[in-house]
Scaffold this active site. Structure first.
Site, PDB file in Angstrom:
ATOM      1  N   GLY A 178       0.018   0.943   3.597  1.00  0.00           N
ATOM      2  CA  GLY A 178       0.622   2.242   3.326  1.00  0.00           C
ATOM      3  C   GLY A 178       1.273   2.828   4.564  1.00  0.00           C
TER       4      GLY A 178
ATOM      5  CG  ASP B 188      -1.671  11.787   5.500  1.00  0.00           C
ATOM      6  OD1 ASP B 188      -2.145  11.052   6.386  1.00  0.00           O
ATOM      7  OD2 ASP B 188      -2.222  11.956   4.402  1.00  0.00           O
ATOM      8  CE  LYS B 189      -0.988  14.106  13.554  1.00  0.00           C
ATOM      9  NZ  LYS B 189      -0.628  15.399  14.108  1.00  0.00           N
ATOM     10  CG  ASN B 190      -7.761  12.074   6.650  1.00  0.00           C
ATOM     11  OD1 ASN B 190      -7.415  11.237   5.828  1.00  0.00           O
ATOM     12  ND2 ASN B 190      -9.024  12.323   6.915  1.00  0.00           N
TER      13      ASN B 190
ATOM     14  CG  LEU C 245      -4.507  -4.407   3.434  1.00  0.00           C
ATOM     15  CD1 LEU C 245      -4.014  -4.776   4.826  1.00  0.00           C
ATOM     16  CD2 LEU C 245      -5.783  -5.138   3.110  1.00  0.00           C
ATOM     17  CB  SER C 246      -6.571   1.553   0.244  1.00  0.00           C
ATOM     18  OG  SER C 246      -7.053   2.877   0.180  1.00  0.00           O
TER      19      SER C 246
END
Length: 396
Positions: free
Chosen positions: A280, A284-286, A260-261
């Site tokens: 996942g 990581d705050k994008n 899933l992404s």
């Protein structure tokens, strides 16, 4: 005048700089009063010590060791700043008081039970009917389905320490939601190693070893997906029940593996039995955009995204935590409705509205003043909450 000149002390003669100052004092001024100079030096030393926090000696030429202040702080290094030391002390204090906090929580729980019991007895004595005991969630029957959710934790080195702490909490929430769900899945934590595993084994006191129905693997998600085909078969693999009952004719070899992404071009329409869905596990705050999608493509794994854009209109970017993704899929297994599953799980602060209801609201307020620019959703930045790469964005 002659007498005054004779009585006046003569000047101290200059001597070689290599000669110690104490020799000069002894030669010219005679022995000093016992304890006079030493007392002054002690006062200066104590003053310096109180100001710097570093012990000093009577000799002012001796430079104190800058690392002496770190001796009482386990894990401290010479290069640490004051803020880092402060955070380290606060963390160590929090961990040291863990047992006392647990004891206080236990005392509050016991006091709450005693208070509730006393209130019930008093109510019965006053003629009120005895209250019926509440049905606890653990007494509800939970059905294991032949479906597997894998949380891929292979991004340990990409996270900061606080983000790794957040991921550990999300894993705990994922386990709790799956354990209490009416229809639960096989839950697996892959690439469980490095600092994330160390946190569970030290700070969290190996609490994950008490999780029932959860498998931990140091291998990656591709290896786990192959193993999942084995444990989903047979009587212990789960029962085709609920929304999966309509797939009674499916065979174990018909299952699929999907990562899933949100970057996937394909959209997930339903969950199928004997299938493995990989999420996942990255907070990581994008910062590392698309890394889960790239990892899946490199492994040759099929990808898909949740259909948020088809059911929900968001007031902000639909960035969800790992445990939110797990809970959404669990709600779908229970309800069979993506829209209702999204509304039950997505935090209200994100302003999610079902698309049918959003259209009705827009028709009732169809004025130039009430309309918002279409690009406002994309312009809004994610909040400061912990986010994951496995989050799902709605269609533009």
């Amino acid at each position: 005048m002659a007498m005054e000149e004779e009585e006046r002390p003569r000047k101290i003669q200059k001597i070689d700089r290599d000669e110690p100052e104490s020799s000069l004092m002894d030669a010219e001024l005679g022995p000093v009063m016992t304890g006079a100079v030493e007392a002054g030096e002690n006062d200066i030393a104590s003053e310096d010590e109180s100001r710097t926090g570093t012990p000093t000696t009577g000799n002012k030429d001796v430079t104190p060791d800058t690392n002496d202040g770190l001796a009482g702080i386990p894990g401290a290094t010479p290069g640490m700043s004051k803020n880092q030391l402060k955070k380290l002390r606060r963390k160590q204090k929090w961990e040291a008081e863990r047992d006392s906090r647990r004891a206080k929580r236990k005392e509050k729980l016991v006091a709450k039970r005693e208070k509730r019991r006393a209130a019930a007895i008093e109510a019965v004595q006053n003629g009120a009917p005895k209250p019926e005991p509440k049905l606890k969630l653990k007494h509800l029957r939970s059905t294991l389905l032949p479906i597997t959710f894998v949380i891929d934790c292979g991004y340990d080195e990409l996270m900061l320490d606080k983000e790794r702490i957040s991921l550990a909490s999300q894993l705990t929430r994922s386990y709790s939601d799956n354990h209490r769900s009416p229809y639960r899945s096989h839950l697996v934590i892959s690439s469980f190693d490095k600092l994330l595993k160390e946190r569970f084994e030290t700070v969290l006191s190996k609490s994950h070893l008490n999780w029932k129905g959860v498998r931990f693997f140091e291998e990656d998600f591709a290896h786990v997906a192959e193993k999942a085909n084995e444990w989903m078969q047979g009587p212990e693999g789960g029962k085709l029940d609920g929304v999966l009952a309509k797939h009674a004719d499916m065979k174990p070899e018909d299952g699929e593996v999907i990562y899933l992404s949100s970057d996937s071009p394909d959209t997930l329409t339903e969950l199928k039995p004997y299938s493995t869905y990989i999420i996942g596990g990255l907070v990581d705050k994008n910062r590392h955009k698309g890394i889960c999608y790239k990892t899946a493509v490199e492994k040759g794994i099929k990808t898909a995204k949740l259909p948020i854009g088809e059911y929900i209109q968001m007031a902000s970017r639909s960035v969800l935590a790992t445990n939110h993704v797990v809970e959404i899929m669990l709600r779908w297994l229970e309800l069979g409705d993506w829209g209702e599953a999204f509304m039950q799980v997505i935090p209200k602060r994100k302003g999610g509205v079902l698309k049918g209801e959003a259209n009705k609201s827009e028709e009732g307020n169809d004025t130039p003043e009430s309309k918002q620019p279409e690009e406002s959703v994309d312009q809004e930045q994610p909040s400061a909450e912990q986010t994951t790469e496995s989050n799902w964005k709605g269609d533009p």
